[in-house]
Design a protein around this motif. Structure first.
Motif, PDB file in Angstrom:
ATOM      1  N   SER A 196       0.784  -1.235   0.000  1.00  0.00           N
ATOM      2  CA  SER A 196       0.000   0.000   0.000  1.00  0.00           C
ATOM      3  C   SER A 196       0.812   1.280   0.000  1.00  0.00           C
ATOM      4  O   SER A 196       0.262   2.362  -0.225  1.00  0.00           O
TER       5      SER A 196
ATOM      6  N   ARG B 177      -9.010   5.413   0.689  1.00  0.00           N
ATOM      7  CA  ARG B 177      -9.971   4.306   0.670  1.00  0.00           C
ATOM      8  C   ARG B 177     -10.419   3.986  -0.754  1.00  0.00           C
ATOM      9  O   ARG B 177     -10.503   2.810  -1.146  1.00  0.00           O
ATOM     10  N   GLU B 178     -10.697   5.014  -1.522  1.00  0.00           N
ATOM     11  CA  GLU B 178     -11.111   4.817  -2.919  1.00  0.00           C
ATOM     12  C   GLU B 178     -10.011   4.129  -3.717  1.00  0.00           C
ATOM     13  O   GLU B 178     -10.276   3.199  -4.495  1.00  0.00           O
TER      14      GLU B 178
ATOM     15  N   PHE C   8      -7.495   2.264  -2.525  1.00  0.00           N
ATOM     16  CA  PHE C   8      -7.301   0.901  -2.035  1.00  0.00           C
ATOM     17  C   PHE C   8      -8.355  -0.045  -2.611  1.00  0.00           C
ATOM     18  O   PHE C   8      -8.044  -1.176  -2.997  1.00  0.00           O
ATOM     19  N   ARG C   9      -9.588   0.395  -2.656  1.00  0.00           N
ATOM     20  CA  ARG C   9     -10.652  -0.469  -3.193  1.00  0.00           C
ATOM     21  C   ARG C   9     -10.398  -0.821  -4.654  1.00  0.00           C
ATOM     22  O   ARG C   9     -10.786  -1.893  -5.129  1.00  0.00           O
TER      23      ARG C   9
ATOM     24  N   CYS D 128      -3.340  -4.706  -3.085  1.00  0.00           N
ATOM     25  CA  CYS D 128      -3.035  -6.143  -3.140  1.00  0.00           C
ATOM     26  C   CYS D 128      -2.265  -6.546  -1.889  1.00  0.00           C
ATOM     27  O   CYS D 128      -1.551  -5.724  -1.293  1.00  0.00           O
TER      28      CYS D 128
ATOM     29  N   LEU E 161      -9.878  -1.984   6.809  1.00  0.00           N
ATOM     30  CA  LEU E 161     -10.258  -2.037   5.398  1.00  0.00           C
ATOM     31  C   LEU E 161      -9.191  -2.741   4.575  1.00  0.00           C
ATOM     32  O   LEU E 161      -9.505  -3.594   3.728  1.00  0.00           O
ATOM     33  N   SER E 162      -7.934  -2.412   4.804  1.00  0.00           N
ATOM     34  CA  SER E 162      -6.831  -3.014   4.050  1.00  0.00           C
ATOM     35  C   SER E 162      -6.825  -4.532   4.199  1.00  0.00           C
ATOM     36  O   SER E 162      -6.670  -5.275   3.218  1.00  0.00           O
TER      37      SER E 162
ATOM     38  N   SER F  25      -9.341  -6.427   5.151  1.00  0.00           N
ATOM     39  CA  SER F  25     -10.572  -6.987   4.585  1.00  0.00           C
ATOM     40  C   SER F  25     -10.472  -7.107   3.067  1.00  0.00           C
ATOM     41  O   SER F  25     -10.813  -8.144   2.484  1.00  0.00           O
ATOM     42  N   LEU F  26      -9.988  -6.057   2.411  1.00  0.00           N
ATOM     43  CA  LEU F  26      -9.895  -6.050   0.950  1.00  0.00           C
ATOM     44  C   LEU F  26      -8.953  -7.128   0.428  1.00  0.00           C
ATOM     45  O   LEU F  26      -9.144  -7.656  -0.670  1.00  0.00           O
ATOM     46  N   THR F  27      -7.932  -7.444   1.196  1.00  0.00           N
ATOM     47  CA  THR F  27      -6.912  -8.389   0.740  1.00  0.00           C
ATOM     48  C   THR F  27      -7.114  -9.799   1.302  1.00  0.00           C
ATOM     49  O   THR F  27      -6.288 -10.685   1.066  1.00  0.00           O
TER      50      THR F  27
END
Length: 218
Positions: A18, A78-79, A81-82, A86, A115-116, A118-120
């Motif tokens: 990130s 946030r936008e 990262f979404r 990775c 969030l990081s 969760s997304l990964t």
């Protein structure tokens, strides 16, 4: 250290790739305030530091940022990262079935860390064991966050291993009396001498691939 009681992972640049994404967002946000700064300068100044450290840096330089700066930057991150975040390659294999107690200690805000992960797909490996600079008086390079995390996890700092990618994080871990391994496998180190920098900061070991996490160096 081959048998730590606890492993503390930094998040950005260690669990998720990130750092370049967030630092580019910071460059753009600063430019919107009339402050032109290069990406390499942002990495040098703020890698591993909290938002409070960014605000303090410019306040001390006589360039106080707008009241909404932090919130607007967080929304942009946030936008981004979404759309593009990775996990670090092979980190899932390291965490899968890890038999040693482990947690996250990050300079980022708690909602961003959550969030990081969760997304990964990494959140399940930590089960809410997330500690951030918001929870202590002083962020990295002070030892407060790592000592706080070790205390919450009921681990002896002397038997705690920290995985970090930033100078401030390495310094914080050493100040806490912990062993620290520097990780330089994130994309932000592709064109930088991360290994030398982290060794100079006090890292006990530096490695570039999570596949080599437990490999004994020759």
């Amino acid at each position: 250290m081959t048998h730590p009681q606890l492993i503390i992972f930094d998040c950005d640049g260690v669990l998720v790739d990130s750092e370049l994404l967030s630092c580019r967002c910071l460059c753009d946000a600063l430019a919107g305030c009339g402050i032109e700064v290069r990406l390499d300068e942002v990495l040098d100044r703020f890698l591993g530091r909290s938002m409070d450290a960014v605000l303090e840096y410019y306040r001390n330089g006589g360039r106080s940022l707008p009241e909404q700066f932090a919130a607007d930057l967080a929304a942009k991150v946030r936008e981004t990262f979404r759309a593009a975040l990775c996990p670090i390659e092979d980190i899932g294999s390291v965490l899968e079935g890890l038999p040693i107690a482990h947690c996250v200690a990050s300079s980022s805000a708690l909602d961003r860390v959550a969030l990081s992960l969760s997304l990964t797909g990494l959140a399940r490996h930590f089960d809410g064991r997330l500690y951030t600079a918001q929870m202590v008086d002083r962020g990295k390079p002070a030892p407060d966050l790592f000592l706080y995390a070790a205390g919450k996890m009921r681990a002896d700092p002397r038997h705690t291993l920290v995985i970090e990618d930033s100078v401030s994080g390495v310094q914080a871990a050493k100040a806490a009396g912990m062993t620290v391994w520097g990780f330089v496998g994130g994309s932000h180190y592709q064109m930088r001498d991360g290994a030398g920098t982290l060794r100079d900061a006090g890292a006990d070991r530096v490695f570039a691939r999570m596949a080599d996490f437990w490999r004994t160096e020759q």
